[in-house]
Design a protein around this motif. Structure first.
Motif, PDB file in Angstrom:
ATOM      1  N   ILE A  21       8.775  11.626 -49.537  1.00 13.98           N
ATOM      2  CA  ILE A  21       9.928  11.143 -50.297  1.00 13.98           C
ATOM      3  C   ILE A  21      10.358   9.764 -49.806  1.00 13.98           C
ATOM      4  N   LEU A  22      10.430   9.602 -48.490  1.00 17.27           N
ATOM      5  CA  LEU A  22      10.846   8.330 -47.915  1.00 17.27           C
ATOM      6  C   LEU A  22       9.864   7.217 -48.258  1.00 17.27           C
ATOM      7  N   ASN A  23       8.576   7.507 -48.135  1.00 15.64           N
ATOM      8  CA  ASN A  23       7.557   6.500 -48.426  1.00 15.64           C
ATOM      9  C   ASN A  23       7.561   6.104 -49.901  1.00 15.64           C
ATOM     10  N   GLY A  24       7.870   7.065 -50.769  1.00 15.57           N
ATOM     11  CA  GLY A  24       7.997   6.738 -52.184  1.00 15.57           C
ATOM     12  C   GLY A  24       9.141   5.772 -52.433  1.00 15.57           C
ATOM     13  N   PHE A  25      10.252   5.980 -51.735  1.00 15.06           N
ATOM     14  CA  PHE A  25      11.410   5.090 -51.877  1.00 15.06           C
ATOM     15  C   PHE A  25      11.091   3.709 -51.316  1.00 15.06           C
ATOM     16  N   ILE A  26      10.395   3.682 -50.187  1.00 17.25           N
ATOM     17  CA  ILE A  26       9.978   2.398 -49.596  1.00 17.25           C
ATOM     18  C   ILE A  26       9.141   1.618 -50.610  1.00 17.25           C
ATOM     19  N   ALA A  27       8.215   2.302 -51.273  1.00 23.69           N
ATOM     20  CA  ALA A  27       7.352   1.639 -52.256  1.00 23.69           C
ATOM     21  C   ALA A  27       8.155   1.217 -53.490  1.00 23.69           C
ATOM     22  N   ASP A  28       9.020   2.107 -53.971  1.00 19.47           N
ATOM     23  CA  ASP A  28       9.805   1.820 -55.177  1.00 19.47           C
ATOM     24  C   ASP A  28      10.721   0.611 -55.003  1.00 19.47           C
ATOM     25  N   THR A  29      11.219   0.422 -53.778  1.00 20.05           N
ATOM     26  CA  THR A  29      12.133  -0.702 -53.516  1.00 20.05           C
ATOM     27  C   THR A  29      11.381  -1.967 -53.122  1.00 20.05           C
ATOM     28  N   GLY A  30      10.050  -1.890 -53.068  1.00 25.53           N
ATOM     29  CA  GLY A  30       9.260  -3.047 -52.690  1.00 25.53           C
ATOM     30  C   GLY A  30       9.498  -3.487 -51.256  1.00 25.53           C
ATOM     31  N   HIS A  31       9.751  -2.514 -50.393  1.00 28.59           N
ATOM     32  CA  HIS A  31      10.118  -2.860 -49.010  1.00 28.59           C
ATOM     33  C   HIS A  31       8.902  -3.207 -48.160  1.00 28.59           C
ATOM     34  N   VAL A  32       7.716  -2.860 -48.611  1.00 27.11           N
ATOM     35  CA  VAL A  32       6.486  -3.293 -47.925  1.00 27.11           C
ATOM     36  C   VAL A  32       5.561  -3.955 -48.954  1.00 27.11           C
TER      37      VAL A  32
END
Length: 262
Positions: free
Chosen positions: A251-262
């Protein structure tokens, strides 16, 4: 071992991953230290600068005389991130860590670009409830509360595992002054109005068996932020990053990807 000397407070922290990567910061729950995230860190994507810390009166960070105010705890993290020259972080806060995250996101938009509000609320419990817990800690130490806390923290299934006993030991070994001080900070906090003014990516995570911050409270809190998302982890209590780390990381990694954080 890293310690930030902020003159009036020495904060223990870790700074891992890519030193030039985009920052992700983790804030722990009441009664835990930065090991709370041990299972999650290895499952994070590459390209992140991963910062964890022990809040005031917990873990290896200095315990100052209580009671504490939430503004003090928010200021502690603000000063730590300034010390580390962190800007535009994704801030993950669990329980009181989620309250600290709300407070810092409102105060320092330059430091926080997205938040994960995990197993937390804009307001948690009542002053009377917290007064009773603080009195119990002063009278009999954290041990006096430990069994009741464990029932709220973990599902019945997890309480039957060997690992469960290590988490109970973590709780009772925290400084009583720090536990009581942070309890007072929670007692005096109502973030419904300031959190409703946030305009940034936000994700709420709840555990279906959470006896401290039930799913409805987490959903109500994250719903204050327009465009936010909510995820429920079934079969987990107050610390789903411990009980269901793979699902939590997904879930966290999906949010990281969705927000363009990496």
């Amino acid at each position: 071992m890293r310690v930030a000397d902020l003159n009036d407070l020495k904060i223990h922290y870790t700074d891992e991953g890519d030193p030039n990567g985009t920052p992700i910061v983790f804030a722990n729950s009441l009664g835990t230290d930065l090991r709370l995230w041990d299972k999650i860190v290895p499952m994070l994507p590459s390209g992140l600068r991963i910062i964890r810390y022990d809040k005031r009166g917990h873990g290896l960070t200095q315990a100052t005389p209580g009671p504490y105010k939430m503004g003090t705890l928010v200021n502690d993290l603000e000063r730590l991130l300034d010390h580390l020259e962190v800007r535009d972080c994704l801030l993950v806060g669990l329980s009181i860590g989620g309250m600290i995250a709300q407070g810092l996101a409102v105060k320092r938009m330059d430091q926080v670009r997205a938040v994960v509000l995990s197993n937390t609320g804009a307001k948690i419990g009542t002053p009377q409830m917290w007064d009773e817990r603080i009195a119990a800690v002063h009278a009999g130490g954290i041990e006096a509360l430990a069994d009741a806390v464990m029932e709220r923290w973990f599902s019945a299934a997890f309480r039957k595992t060997d690992e469960f006993h290590a988490w109970r030991n973590m709780l009772v070994r925290q400084p009583a002054e720090g536990y009581a001080g942070c309890s007072a900070a929670i007692s005096g906090t109502d973030f419904y109005t300031p959190t409703s003014g946030l305009r940034l990516p936000a994700l709420g995570i709840a555990g279906s068996e959470d006896g401290s911050t039930p799913p409805d409270l987490v959903r109500e809190t994250v719903d204050l932020v327009p465009g936010s998302k909510f995820e429920l982890i079934r079969g987990a209590g107050h610390l789903p990053c411990v009980e269901k780390p793979e699902e939590y990381a997904r879930i966290l990694n999906g949010f990281i990807a969705d927000t363009g954080h990496v």
